[in-house]
Enzyme design. Structure first.
Site, PDB file in Angstrom:
ATOM      1  N   CYS A  24       0.830  -1.208   0.000  1.00 30.54           N
ATOM      2  CA  CYS A  24       0.000   0.000   0.000  1.00 30.54           C
ATOM      3  C   CYS A  24       0.867   1.261   0.000  1.00 30.54           C
ATOM      4  O   CYS A  24       1.577   1.526   0.967  1.00 30.54           O
ATOM      5  CB  CYS A  24      -0.905  -0.050   1.234  1.00 30.54           C
ATOM      6  SG  CYS A  24      -1.665   1.498   1.694  1.00 30.54           S
ATOM      7  N   CYS A  27       0.103   3.758   2.772  1.00 30.85           N
ATOM      8  CA  CYS A  27       0.585   3.225   4.058  1.00 30.85           C
ATOM      9  C   CYS A  27       2.060   3.564   4.240  1.00 30.85           C
ATOM     10  O   CYS A  27       2.501   3.908   5.348  1.00 30.85           O
ATOM     11  CB  CYS A  27       0.394   1.710   4.123  1.00 30.85           C
ATOM     12  SG  CYS A  27      -1.315   1.175   4.003  1.00 30.85           S
TER      13      CYS A  27
END
Length: 99
Positions: A24, A27
């Site tokens: 991600c 993230c």
């Protein structure tokens, strides 16, 4: 040693859970922001990272549909939840009323 999620979140100190994934992009962008927040707030916050791919039952229990998803707990109670990227200041503003 594994500690139960309940034991981690049942704390007088606010506990910020970061549900994330290695693949991600947002993230990865959030990771240094979380480090800065921890640096600024010190003992007033605990930050725990939970990889949704390695902890699927926990992610399912909390209905994590997208990453990053942040949740703030204190004394075992979920106080706040937000999905998506946040700035350091927005994150601190969400945490500070609960410390």
């Amino acid at each position: 040693m594994k500690t139960s999620f309940g034991a981690l979140t049942d704390s007088e100190t606010p506990v910020l859970i970061d549900f994330h994934a290695s693949w991600c992009g947002p993230c990865q962008t959030l990771a240094p922001i979380l480090q800065d927040v921890k640096k600024d707030l010190g003992e007033n916050i605990k930050i725990i990272k939970v990889d949704v791919d390695k902890n699927k039952p926990l992610a399912a229990k909390f209905k994590v549909r997208g990453v990053p998803t942040l949740m703030l707990f204190k004394n075992g109670q979920q106080l706040w939840r937000k999905s998506g990227l946040m700035t350091k200041n927005d994150l601190k503003e969400a945490i500070l009323p609960h410390k």
